[in-house]
Write an enzyme that holds these catalytic residues in place. Structure first.
Site, PDB file in Angstrom:
ATOM      1  N   ARG A 151      41.706  67.052  53.604  1.00  0.00           N
ATOM      2  CA  ARG A 151      40.824  67.491  52.505  1.00  0.00           C
ATOM      3  C   ARG A 151      39.500  66.722  52.531  1.00  0.00           C
ATOM      4  O   ARG A 151      38.444  67.272  52.248  1.00  0.00           O
ATOM      5  CB  ARG A 151      41.541  67.312  51.153  1.00  0.00           C
ATOM      6  CG  ARG A 151      42.622  68.373  50.927  1.00  0.00           C
ATOM      7  CD  ARG A 151      43.657  67.939  49.909  1.00  0.00           C
ATOM      8  NE  ARG A 151      43.143  67.817  48.570  1.00  0.00           N
ATOM      9  CZ  ARG A 151      43.695  67.042  47.630  1.00  0.00           C
ATOM     10  NH1 ARG A 151      44.766  66.322  47.899  1.00  0.00           N
ATOM     11  NH2 ARG A 151      43.177  67.006  46.437  1.00  0.00           N
ATOM     12  N   ARG A 199      51.172  66.504  42.996  1.00  0.00           N
ATOM     13  CA  ARG A 199      50.771  67.687  43.752  1.00  0.00           C
ATOM     14  C   ARG A 199      51.205  67.546  45.218  1.00  0.00           C
ATOM     15  O   ARG A 199      51.093  66.470  45.793  1.00  0.00           O
ATOM     16  CB  ARG A 199      49.249  67.866  43.681  1.00  0.00           C
ATOM     17  CG  ARG A 199      48.800  68.580  42.434  1.00  0.00           C
ATOM     18  CD  ARG A 199      47.313  68.575  42.253  1.00  0.00           C
ATOM     19  NE  ARG A 199      46.532  68.883  43.450  1.00  0.00           N
ATOM     20  CZ  ARG A 199      45.207  69.064  43.453  1.00  0.00           C
ATOM     21  NH1 ARG A 199      44.541  68.976  42.305  1.00  0.00           N
ATOM     22  NH2 ARG A 199      44.561  69.315  44.557  1.00  0.00           N
ATOM     23  N   ARG A 255      32.429  75.145  46.810  1.00  0.00           N
ATOM     24  CA  ARG A 255      32.853  74.176  47.825  1.00  0.00           C
ATOM     25  C   ARG A 255      32.219  74.450  49.179  1.00  0.00           C
ATOM     26  O   ARG A 255      32.435  73.688  50.117  1.00  0.00           O
ATOM     27  CB  ARG A 255      34.376  74.233  47.969  1.00  0.00           C
ATOM     28  CG  ARG A 255      35.109  73.054  47.316  1.00  0.00           C
ATOM     29  CD  ARG A 255      36.591  73.293  47.499  1.00  0.00           C
ATOM     30  NE  ARG A 255      37.428  72.157  47.359  1.00  0.00           N
ATOM     31  CZ  ARG A 255      38.087  71.837  46.247  1.00  0.00           C
ATOM     32  NH1 ARG A 255      37.899  72.516  45.151  1.00  0.00           N
ATOM     33  NH2 ARG A 255      38.919  70.820  46.242  1.00  0.00           N
ATOM     34  N   LYS A 291      36.495  64.877  38.852  1.00  0.00           N
ATOM     35  CA  LYS A 291      35.912  66.087  38.261  1.00  0.00           C
ATOM     36  C   LYS A 291      36.822  66.659  37.167  1.00  0.00           C
ATOM     37  O   LYS A 291      36.373  66.961  36.067  1.00  0.00           O
ATOM     38  CB  LYS A 291      35.672  67.158  39.345  1.00  0.00           C
ATOM     39  CG  LYS A 291      34.804  66.688  40.494  1.00  0.00           C
ATOM     40  CD  LYS A 291      34.564  67.770  41.528  1.00  0.00           C
ATOM     41  CE  LYS A 291      35.777  68.241  42.296  1.00  0.00           C
ATOM     42  NZ  LYS A 291      36.342  67.230  43.228  1.00  0.00           N
ATOM     43  N   ARG A 303      47.879  60.016  41.531  1.00  0.00           N
ATOM     44  CA  ARG A 303      47.686  61.071  40.516  1.00  0.00           C
ATOM     45  C   ARG A 303      48.991  61.787  40.164  1.00  0.00           C
ATOM     46  O   ARG A 303      49.806  62.081  41.035  1.00  0.00           O
ATOM     47  CB  ARG A 303      46.679  62.089  41.053  1.00  0.00           C
ATOM     48  CG  ARG A 303      46.506  63.304  40.148  1.00  0.00           C
ATOM     49  CD  ARG A 303      45.247  64.034  40.415  1.00  0.00           C
ATOM     50  NE  ARG A 303      45.200  64.721  41.703  1.00  0.00           N
ATOM     51  CZ  ARG A 303      44.134  65.386  42.139  1.00  0.00           C
ATOM     52  NH1 ARG A 303      43.038  65.443  41.414  1.00  0.00           N
ATOM     53  NH2 ARG A 303      44.167  65.979  43.315  1.00  0.00           N
TER      54      ARG A 303
END
Ligand code: AMP
Length: 218
Positions: free
Chosen positions: A172, A161, A89, A13, A128
């Site tokens: 998550r 992160r 969400r 996203k 990431r």
């Protein structure tokens, strides 16, 4: 154009919104970025919500909806449109977003469900890297910066992160399946759902969205 980007963590996203925000001239609103900025600033709200993010849980609806309402209030007049990334969400956030936009005579054009397989999102999240300064996204295998550890765009330091570790990713994912997945039906019922294959590489996903936008205009 007002678009909601839906999909599991790692569906792409943020990458998609980052690649298109200049071209579309729309505001890219990422609640994850807004939340991380509050935490970094050490604001009272930041201190309160840190634990939710670190554990991979969701920040309470009312806190996130307030952030969105304030952002829309500041920007609605410029009529640039929005790409909402990571919001809504929960079903309650989805209903709140409709209400917030309605206050300004606005409504969502469509929700883009970025459908990605578990293996792909896990690989994306664990590799990431993010620029500490401008938030640009990189990946250790398929979106490497020119110079290791340094952002191509602004020279900022790249970091991983804290919630992109295996244990928090698992949490998550289960939160996504339980609380966020039902929103897909919310937009389907409104006749506003579009789906793209988000396993494809970033350039192809971008083309798929541009095609949808083009069809919307005609
Ligand atoms: P993201 O950058 O979208 O992956 O979000 C990182 C974390 O911020 C999430 O795991 C949640 O803890 C929190 N967060 C982001 N957006 C929301 C939201 N819409 N509702 C609740 N929590 C959120």
């Amino acid at each position: 154009m007002i678009v909601v980007l839906l999909g599991a963590p790692g569906a792409g996203k943020g990458t998609l919104a980052g690649a298109l925000k200049d071209q579309l001239g729309a505001h890219h609103i990422s609640t994850g970025d807004l939340i991380r900025a509050e935490i970094k600033a050490g604001s009272p709200i930041g201190l309160e919500i840190k634990r939710y993010v670190e554990s991979g849980g969701l920040v309470p609806d009312e806190v996130v909806t307030k952030m969105i309402a304030e952002t829309v209030k500041k920007t609605a007049q410029d009529k640039k449109g929005y790409m909402f990334d990571g919001f809504p969400r929960t079903s309650s956030q989805a209903a709140d977003l409709d209400k917030v936009l309605k206050d300004y005579g606005l409504s969502i054009d469509f929700a883009l469900y970025m459908e990605a397989s578990l293996a792909v999102v896990l690989k994306r999240l664990t590799g990431r890297r993010v620029c500490r300064k401008c938030g640009a996204l990189y990946h250790m295998t398929n979106m490497l910066p020119k110079k290791a550890g340094v952002c191509d765009k602004c020279g900022g330091e790249l970091y991983q992160r804290t919630d992109d570790n295996e244990e928090t990713i698992k949490k998550r994912m289960s939160v996504y399946n339980e609380s966020t997945r039902p929103i897909i039906d919310f937009y389907k019922r409104q006749g506003k759902l579009k789906t793209i294959n988000a396993d494809l590489e970033a350039g192809e996903v971008k083309q798929a969205l541009l095609k949808i936008l083009n069809e919307q205009r005609h």
